[in-house]
Design a protein around this motif. Structure first.
Motif, PDB file in Angstrom:
ATOM      1  N   SER A   1      15.660  21.988   3.420  1.00 43.98           N
ATOM      2  CA  SER A   1      16.988  21.559   2.972  1.00 43.98           C
ATOM      3  C   SER A   1      17.235  20.087   3.250  1.00 43.98           C
ATOM      4  N   GLY A   2      16.289  19.414   3.912  1.00 45.69           N
ATOM      5  CA  GLY A   2      16.420  17.983   4.152  1.00 45.69           C
ATOM      6  C   GLY A   2      15.718  17.126   3.123  1.00 45.69           C
ATOM      7  N   TYR A   3      15.004  17.751   2.190  1.00 50.33           N
ATOM      8  CA  TYR A   3      14.286  17.025   1.145  1.00 50.33           C
ATOM      9  C   TYR A   3      15.106  16.994  -0.147  1.00 50.33           C
ATOM     10  N   SER A   4      14.632  16.174  -1.056  1.00 53.40           N
ATOM     11  CA  SER A   4      15.101  16.233  -2.438  1.00 53.40           C
ATOM     12  C   SER A   4      14.133  15.407  -3.270  1.00 53.40           C
ATOM     13  N   ALA A   5      14.360  15.380  -4.570  1.00 54.48           N
ATOM     14  CA  ALA A   5      13.502  14.579  -5.443  1.00 54.48           C
ATOM     15  C   ALA A   5      13.655  13.088  -5.189  1.00 54.48           C
ATOM     16  N   VAL A   6      14.648  12.702  -4.381  1.00 56.22           N
ATOM     17  CA  VAL A   6      14.784  11.291  -4.015  1.00 56.22           C
ATOM     18  C   VAL A   6      13.514  10.803  -3.327  1.00 56.22           C
ATOM     19  N   MET A   7      12.829  11.709  -2.629  1.00 52.88           N
ATOM     20  CA  MET A   7      11.570  11.309  -1.995  1.00 52.88           C
ATOM     21  C   MET A   7      10.553  10.868  -3.031  1.00 52.88           C
ATOM     22  N   PHE A   8      10.565  11.495  -4.205  1.00 55.30           N
ATOM     23  CA  PHE A   8       9.574  11.197  -5.232  1.00 55.30           C
ATOM     24  C   PHE A   8      10.051  10.126  -6.216  1.00 55.30           C
ATOM     25  N   THR A   9      11.250   9.607  -5.973  1.00 51.64           N
ATOM     26  CA  THR A   9      11.754   8.500  -6.788  1.00 51.64           C
ATOM     27  C   THR A   9      12.080   7.318  -5.884  1.00 51.64           C
ATOM     28  N   GLY A  10      13.204   7.407  -5.157  1.00 51.28           N
ATOM     29  CA  GLY A  10      13.614   6.297  -4.310  1.00 51.28           C
ATOM     30  C   GLY A  10      12.604   5.947  -3.233  1.00 51.28           C
ATOM     31  N   TYR A  11      12.161   6.949  -2.465  1.00 52.37           N
ATOM     32  CA  TYR A  11      11.209   6.669  -1.387  1.00 52.37           C
ATOM     33  C   TYR A  11       9.808   6.423  -1.925  1.00 52.37           C
ATOM     34  N   ALA A  12       9.500   6.976  -3.087  1.00 53.18           N
ATOM     35  CA  ALA A  12       8.233   6.626  -3.740  1.00 53.18           C
ATOM     36  C   ALA A  12       8.235   5.153  -4.103  1.00 53.18           C
ATOM     37  N   GLY A  13       9.407   4.635  -4.508  1.00 52.10           N
ATOM     38  CA  GLY A  13       9.524   3.211  -4.799  1.00 52.10           C
ATOM     39  C   GLY A  13       9.323   2.361  -3.557  1.00 52.10           C
ATOM     40  N   ILE A  14       9.875   2.804  -2.412  1.00 53.44           N
ATOM     41  CA  ILE A  14       9.665   2.080  -1.152  1.00 53.44           C
ATOM     42  C   ILE A  14       8.196   2.107  -0.772  1.00 53.44           C
ATOM     43  N   ALA A  15       7.546   3.265  -0.920  1.00 52.50           N
ATOM     44  CA  ALA A  15       6.118   3.376  -0.611  1.00 52.50           C
ATOM     45  C   ALA A  15       5.284   2.496  -1.534  1.00 52.50           C
ATOM     46  N   TYR A  16       5.658   2.442  -2.796  1.00 49.18           N
ATOM     47  CA  TYR A  16       4.940   1.618  -3.775  1.00 49.18           C
ATOM     48  C   TYR A  16       5.078   0.139  -3.444  1.00 49.18           C
ATOM     49  N   THR A  17       6.253  -0.262  -2.969  1.00 52.81           N
ATOM     50  CA  THR A  17       6.531  -1.673  -2.719  1.00 52.81           C
ATOM     51  C   THR A  17       6.113  -2.123  -1.329  1.00 52.81           C
ATOM     52  N   TYR A  18       6.351  -1.259  -0.317  1.00 52.66           N
ATOM     53  CA  TYR A  18       6.151  -1.685   1.071  1.00 52.66           C
ATOM     54  C   TYR A  18       5.081  -0.910   1.830  1.00 52.66           C
ATOM     55  N   GLY A  19       4.731   0.302   1.388  1.00 49.15           N
ATOM     56  CA  GLY A  19       3.682   1.058   2.070  1.00 49.15           C
ATOM     57  C   GLY A  19       4.197   2.027   3.112  1.00 49.15           C
ATOM     58  N   VAL A  20       3.508   2.066   4.284  1.00 50.92           N
ATOM     59  CA  VAL A  20       3.735   3.118   5.264  1.00 50.92           C
ATOM     60  C   VAL A  20       5.102   3.054   5.937  1.00 50.92           C
ATOM     61  N   THR A  21       5.834   1.969   5.720  1.00 55.31           N
ATOM     62  CA  THR A  21       7.182   1.923   6.286  1.00 55.31           C
ATOM     63  C   THR A  21       8.045   3.056   5.741  1.00 55.31           C
ATOM     64  N   SER A  22       7.689   3.616   4.588  1.00 54.99           N
ATOM     65  CA  SER A  22       8.432   4.751   4.039  1.00 54.99           C
ATOM     66  C   SER A  22       8.385   5.945   4.992  1.00 54.99           C
ATOM     67  N   PHE A  23       7.259   6.096   5.709  1.00 55.14           N
ATOM     68  CA  PHE A  23       7.148   7.171   6.708  1.00 55.14           C
ATOM     69  C   PHE A  23       7.755   6.746   8.039  1.00 55.14           C
ATOM     70  N   VAL A  24       7.423   5.539   8.486  1.00 54.46           N
ATOM     71  CA  VAL A  24       7.843   5.070   9.805  1.00 54.46           C
ATOM     72  C   VAL A  24       9.357   4.992   9.933  1.00 54.46           C
TER      73      VAL A  24
END
Length: 521
Positions: free
Chosen positions: A52-75
């Motif tokens: 219940s803490g996930y959503s498709a935002v991970m595969f859009t917004g946070y995917a964009g952060i991962a694409y642009t900045y890398g592992v900071t999306s996890f950290v």
């Protein structure tokens, strides 16, 4: 997508509805609908809490952060969530469970009427409901964005499809349907995530790029740094503090998972399971996103379409449909749990204040009202979702990070800290003042001040200042104007102790005997 992918997607929707219908027979009253009657096993509560803490935002917004900045999306995202839940498993989970078992409430905010007063309860209830509408709207927009990448349907059509199906199963089956569908969604997510992980590794091998050599590629320069860009140390610390409150009940839906277990001990075990999942599983999900600059060129400036483009290129039909189902599972899990939580707040906390008829609801009429409220909430959030890309909200990730993280603190501080003995002096004056000042701080920092600062106020301050203002005022006013009446102290003791025997009710004169604010919890 071809016919095989569509078959997987339609089959998934059918299974979700079937689970809702099956869960219907387990819902006899309002308690079953909102808290599963306190009969949910700890492992199901933990998986449901995690999903219940996930959503498709991970595969859009946070995917964009991962694409642009890398592992900071996890950290700066899943790691602080895992740590926050781990801390909350001892600090908040048992106490929130006792709200149901000892105070016999069905809404996480229901206890606030006696802990503070009616005005405080209503202020937090109304602001929490309005914030949740915006939050869930961002989730609908995120999944609709992904659906448009694969199928070409419009944003509004995607919102309508996902919202309508979610409304069916969560309205019929309540929290039981939410938890059971989240269990199924977890299994689907596991298969989809591993499939995508393997597909990316194989594609990198085809390009003669090893698992560890990938980080040396020019396209991933700087992507191995944990703190980069706007996501620095201050942001990490602020986000950890925010998630400590948000994912332990501040956003209401996770609190219900703690309330649904049979005991405080089981709530604690469920929270620990969720924390472990947050620490381990996002690494598998994020790895393909970290590698995406090596495999695709995002069309959107923020890179939010990178993951969708990558799945289309790498996965065969059938598996593609499974990954798309994984996207849906994330969003539907979070949105259905949010709808149930807000329905609990409205029917238990708000409606009885607005209507004498609501105060006379029996079990059947209360259950009907809960289901109607669930549908209305979903409809309102879907309507707002059509405006997420408007100038007011700007984009999906802005709504999720800035609005939700920034506004959650002022609402969560009185609710969460009101459970703890060290903050027993803080009463309705502290709660209402900290809430109002926190909301005002959000507006000032994000708008007038932001407009007049060259380059704008850094993101970490936009999201952390409101919470910091609320926290300081809540504690300070509690000391300057203590309101620890015997009745309020009795509420605190009940949520801090187990057993059927009534806890001794301390009086204000016994304040020193209870210990200083730094007394061990």
């Amino acid at each position: 997508m071809n016919s095989l992918d569509w078959a997987v997607l339609i089959g998934y929707f059918g299974v979700m509805v079937a689970i809702g219908v099956w869960s219907h027979k387990r819902v006899d009253d309002v308690s079953d609908f909102f808290t599963a009657g306190g009969k949910m096993p700890w492992w199901l509560s933990g998986i449901s809490h995690h999903m219940s803490g996930y959503s498709a935002v991970m595969f859009t917004g946070y995917a964009g952060i991962a694409y642009t900045y890398g592992v900071t999306s996890f950290v700066t995202w899943s790691f602080p969530i895992a740590l926050g839940i781990a801390i909350g498993s001892r600090l908040f989970a048992p106490r929130i469970n006792r709200l149901r078992s000892r105070l016999h409430v069905a809404s996480p905010l229901e206890y606030l009427k006696n802990r503070y007063n009616l005005s405080t309860q209503q202020a937090l209830a109304w602001s929490g409901m309005l914030l949740k509408i915006v939050d869930v709207a961002a989730k609908w927009a995120a999944i609709a964005t992904l659906l448009s990448v694969f199928t070409g349907v419009t944003l509004n059509q995607g919102i309508l499809i996902t919202g309508a199906i979610t409304a069916v199963y969560c309205t019929i089956g309540g929290l039981w349907a939410d938890a059971l569908t989240e269990l199924g969604q977890f299994v689907i997510q596991l298969l989809a995530g591993v499939s995508m992980f393997v597909a990316v590794v194989l594609k990198l091998n085809d390009k003669h790029i090893g698992f560890f050599d990938a980080w040396n590629q020019p396209a991933l320069h700087g992507h191995g740094k944990g703190l980069v860009g706007p996501y620095g140390t201050v942001f990490l610390l602020a986000f950890l503090f925010i998630k400590l409150f948000e994912y332990n009940g501040g956003m209401l839906n996770q609190a219900q998972r703690y309330m649904a277990t049979g005991s405080a001990r089981e709530a604690e075990r469920g929270a620990r399971l969720s924390a472990i999942l947050w620490l381990v599983w996002p690494v598998v999900l994020f790895f393909p996103m970290w590698m995406s600059p090596l495999l695709v060129h995002a069309q959107k400036p923020d890179g939010s379409d990178s993951y969708g483009l990558m799945t289309e290129q790498l996965l065969p039909h059938g598996l593609l449909g499974l990954v798309i189902v994984g996207f849906f599972s994330h969003t539907m899990a979070m949105c259905s749990s949010d709808a149930n939580a807000i329905s609990a707040v409205f029917t238990r906390d708000v409606a009885p204040v607005l209507s004498a008829r609501a105060r006379a609801w029996g079990q059947r009429s209360g259950l009907v009202a809960a289901r109607v409220t669930t549908v209305v909430f979903l409809g309102l959030s879907m309507a707002v979702a059509t405006q997420v890309d408007s100038p007011t909200f700007k984009d999906i990730i802005t709504v999720v990070i800035k609005w939700v993280a920034g506004l959650m603190g002022p609402i969560a501080i009185p609710m969460m800290l009101g459970l703890l003995r060290p903050f027993r002096r803080s009463g309705p004056t502290a709660a209402l003042t900290s809430w109002a000042a926190g909301l005002l701080a959000f507006w000032l920092v994000n708008y007038p001040i932001n407009w007049n600062v060259s380059g704008g106020v850094p993101l970490q301050y936009q999201v952390s200042v409101p919470l910091a203002v609320s926290l300081v005022l809540y504690i300070l006013i509690g000391y300057l104007k203590p309101e620890d009446t015997p009745e309020r102290l009795a509420i605190i003791e009940k949520v801090n102790t187990d057993g059927d025997a009534a806890a001794a009710v301390p009086t204000a004169a016994d304040d020193n005997a209870l210990g200083a604010p730094n007394q061990a919890l």
